[in-house]
Motif scaffolding. Sequence first.
Motif, PDB file in Angstrom:
ATOM      1  N   ARG A 154       0.819  -1.216   0.000  1.00  0.00           N
ATOM      2  CA  ARG A 154       0.000   0.000   0.000  1.00  0.00           C
ATOM      3  C   ARG A 154       0.850   1.262   0.000  1.00  0.00           C
ATOM      4  O   ARG A 154       0.468   2.275  -0.577  1.00  0.00           O
ATOM      5  CB  ARG A 154      -0.923  -0.006   1.223  1.00  0.00           C
ATOM      6  N   GLU A 155       1.988   1.201   0.665  1.00  0.00           N
ATOM      7  CA  GLU A 155       2.839   2.385   0.826  1.00  0.00           C
ATOM      8  C   GLU A 155       3.914   2.481  -0.249  1.00  0.00           C
ATOM      9  O   GLU A 155       4.750   3.391  -0.195  1.00  0.00           O
ATOM     10  CB  GLU A 155       3.482   2.352   2.218  1.00  0.00           C
ATOM     11  N   SER A 156       3.912   1.575  -1.192  1.00  0.00           N
ATOM     12  CA  SER A 156       4.961   1.540  -2.215  1.00  0.00           C
ATOM     13  C   SER A 156       4.885   2.766  -3.122  1.00  0.00           C
ATOM     14  O   SER A 156       3.843   3.406  -3.258  1.00  0.00           O
ATOM     15  CB  SER A 156       4.847   0.268  -3.052  1.00  0.00           C
ATOM     16  N   ALA A 157       6.019   3.048  -3.777  1.00  0.00           N
ATOM     17  CA  ALA A 157       6.106   4.239  -4.627  1.00  0.00           C
ATOM     18  C   ALA A 157       5.443   4.049  -5.986  1.00  0.00           C
ATOM     19  O   ALA A 157       5.183   5.014  -6.689  1.00  0.00           O
ATOM     20  CB  ALA A 157       7.574   4.624  -4.812  1.00  0.00           C
ATOM     21  N   GLY A 158       5.181   2.807  -6.373  1.00  0.00           N
ATOM     22  CA  GLY A 158       4.570   2.577  -7.677  1.00  0.00           C
ATOM     23  C   GLY A 158       4.666   1.129  -8.090  1.00  0.00           C
ATOM     24  O   GLY A 158       5.064   0.258  -7.306  1.00  0.00           O
ATOM     25  N   LEU A 159       4.311   0.854  -9.337  1.00  0.00           N
ATOM     26  CA  LEU A 159       4.201  -0.516  -9.831  1.00  0.00           C
ATOM     27  C   LEU A 159       5.526  -1.260  -9.762  1.00  0.00           C
ATOM     28  O   LEU A 159       5.555  -2.437  -9.384  1.00  0.00           O
ATOM     29  CB  LEU A 159       3.671  -0.505 -11.270  1.00  0.00           C
ATOM     30  N   VAL A 175      -7.843 -17.542  -8.652  1.00  0.00           N
ATOM     31  CA  VAL A 175      -7.757 -16.191  -8.090  1.00  0.00           C
ATOM     32  C   VAL A 175      -9.108 -15.490  -8.210  1.00  0.00           C
ATOM     33  O   VAL A 175      -9.598 -14.891  -7.241  1.00  0.00           O
ATOM     34  CB  VAL A 175      -6.659 -15.370  -8.798  1.00  0.00           C
ATOM     35  N   PHE A 176      -9.739 -15.572  -9.384  1.00  0.00           N
ATOM     36  CA  PHE A 176     -11.046 -14.951  -9.586  1.00  0.00           C
ATOM     37  C   PHE A 176     -12.084 -15.561  -8.642  1.00  0.00           C
ATOM     38  O   PHE A 176     -12.862 -14.842  -8.011  1.00  0.00           O
ATOM     39  CB  PHE A 176     -11.494 -15.121 -11.038  1.00  0.00           C
ATOM     40  N   ARG A 177     -12.087 -16.896  -8.527  1.00  0.00           N
ATOM     41  CA  ARG A 177     -13.073 -17.572  -7.680  1.00  0.00           C
ATOM     42  C   ARG A 177     -12.914 -17.166  -6.220  1.00  0.00           C
ATOM     43  O   ARG A 177     -13.898 -16.873  -5.522  1.00  0.00           O
ATOM     44  CB  ARG A 177     -12.927 -19.087  -7.820  1.00  0.00           C
ATOM     45  N   PRO A 198      -4.952  -6.535  -6.063  1.00  0.00           N
ATOM     46  CA  PRO A 198      -5.915  -5.950  -7.001  1.00  0.00           C
ATOM     47  C   PRO A 198      -5.933  -6.742  -8.307  1.00  0.00           C
ATOM     48  O   PRO A 198      -4.898  -7.253  -8.750  1.00  0.00           O
ATOM     49  CB  PRO A 198      -5.366  -4.534  -7.233  1.00  0.00           C
ATOM     50  N   SER A 199      -7.100  -6.830  -8.930  1.00  0.00           N
ATOM     51  CA  SER A 199      -7.214  -7.539 -10.204  1.00  0.00           C
ATOM     52  C   SER A 199      -6.333  -6.870 -11.249  1.00  0.00           C
ATOM     53  O   SER A 199      -6.102  -5.663 -11.210  1.00  0.00           O
ATOM     54  CB  SER A 199      -8.668  -7.535 -10.682  1.00  0.00           C
ATOM     55  N   GLY A 200      -5.829  -7.678 -12.173  1.00  0.00           N
ATOM     56  CA  GLY A 200      -5.000  -7.118 -13.229  1.00  0.00           C
ATOM     57  C   GLY A 200      -3.616  -7.721 -13.258  1.00  0.00           C
ATOM     58  O   GLY A 200      -3.453  -8.944 -13.172  1.00  0.00           O
ATOM     59  N   GLU A 201      -2.606  -6.887 -13.306  1.00  0.00           N
ATOM     60  CA  GLU A 201      -1.243  -7.330 -13.560  1.00  0.00           C
ATOM     61  C   GLU A 201      -0.583  -8.005 -12.367  1.00  0.00           C
ATOM     62  O   GLU A 201       0.212  -8.944 -12.539  1.00  0.00           O
ATOM     63  CB  GLU A 201      -0.400  -6.125 -13.999  1.00  0.00           C
ATOM     64  N   LEU A 202      -0.881  -7.577 -11.157  1.00  0.00           N
ATOM     65  CA  LEU A 202      -0.111  -8.042  -9.993  1.00  0.00           C
ATOM     66  C   LEU A 202      -0.276  -9.535  -9.693  1.00  0.00           C
ATOM     67  O   LEU A 202       0.727 -10.217  -9.437  1.00  0.00           O
ATOM     68  CB  LEU A 202      -0.440  -7.191  -8.767  1.00  0.00           C
ATOM     69  N   PRO A 203      -1.497 -10.097  -9.699  1.00  0.00           N
ATOM     70  CA  PRO A 203      -1.591 -11.548  -9.474  1.00  0.00           C
ATOM     71  C   PRO A 203      -0.815 -12.354 -10.517  1.00  0.00           C
ATOM     72  O   PRO A 203      -0.188 -13.368 -10.188  1.00  0.00           O
ATOM     73  CB  PRO A 203      -3.095 -11.828  -9.556  1.00  0.00           C
TER      74      PRO A 203
END
Length: 229
Positions: free
Chosen positions: A95-100, A206-208, A172-177
């Motif tokens: 949560r506190e990270s500077a970015g992707l 992951v979706f389920r 969060p859904s998308g690239e990270l998982p």
Amino acid sequence: MANVVLQRELHANVRRTRITYSALIDSQPAAIKCFRKPLFGLFHWQRARIKAHKIRNAGGPVPPVLYAGWVRELRCFGFATEFLEGYRSLRAALRESAGLEEQKQLLEKLAECIADLHQRGIEQPDGNLTNFLLGPSGDIKMVDEDDVRVFKVALTGRVAMLNLANVGARLPSGELPLYLRKAYVQARKDLQGEVEFDEQGFDHEVFRQKEQFRIKREARDAAPDREYD
């Protein structure tokens, strides 16, 4: 019996049958999980002691045990490990990270930690990101170990996939998982060469599991969706 001085509450389960406090054990900083309701707590406390022995025999990345016994102040059993000063949860770090890019670096560390756990036959069934703590030097420790499972052989196939998906579903859904999955597969290959892992099954799982978490939160009238939960 050690001298146990409770300081502040750190975490509690929904039913408040298991509450973790910061404490001093004979003046040494500790995190102590207290198993409330003596008869109910006795079972879970005994299980925590057995699991702790197995995890440490397997070489799991967990803090040293300081105390396992009766907590007079709360009239219940407690299990205490060394307090990890300067560590923070992976949830907070992400949560506190500077970015992707920083998030990806954190997920690489997490993937390497989980791959190492699986290689040692250790499964943390609760993939909550608060159960993995990031140290000042970038190392990761696992906590909340009383529900951990320890097998005689390395985790592969469906068991490993489901366990990793339980962690991926907190992102969060998308690239990270997907990045977590990629980093994990590479880490397992680095440890033991080719390893069986259902990558398509991971995406579906992951979706389920995300849907399951959403339904449970709605049933408790909690926030329907929380990043890095």
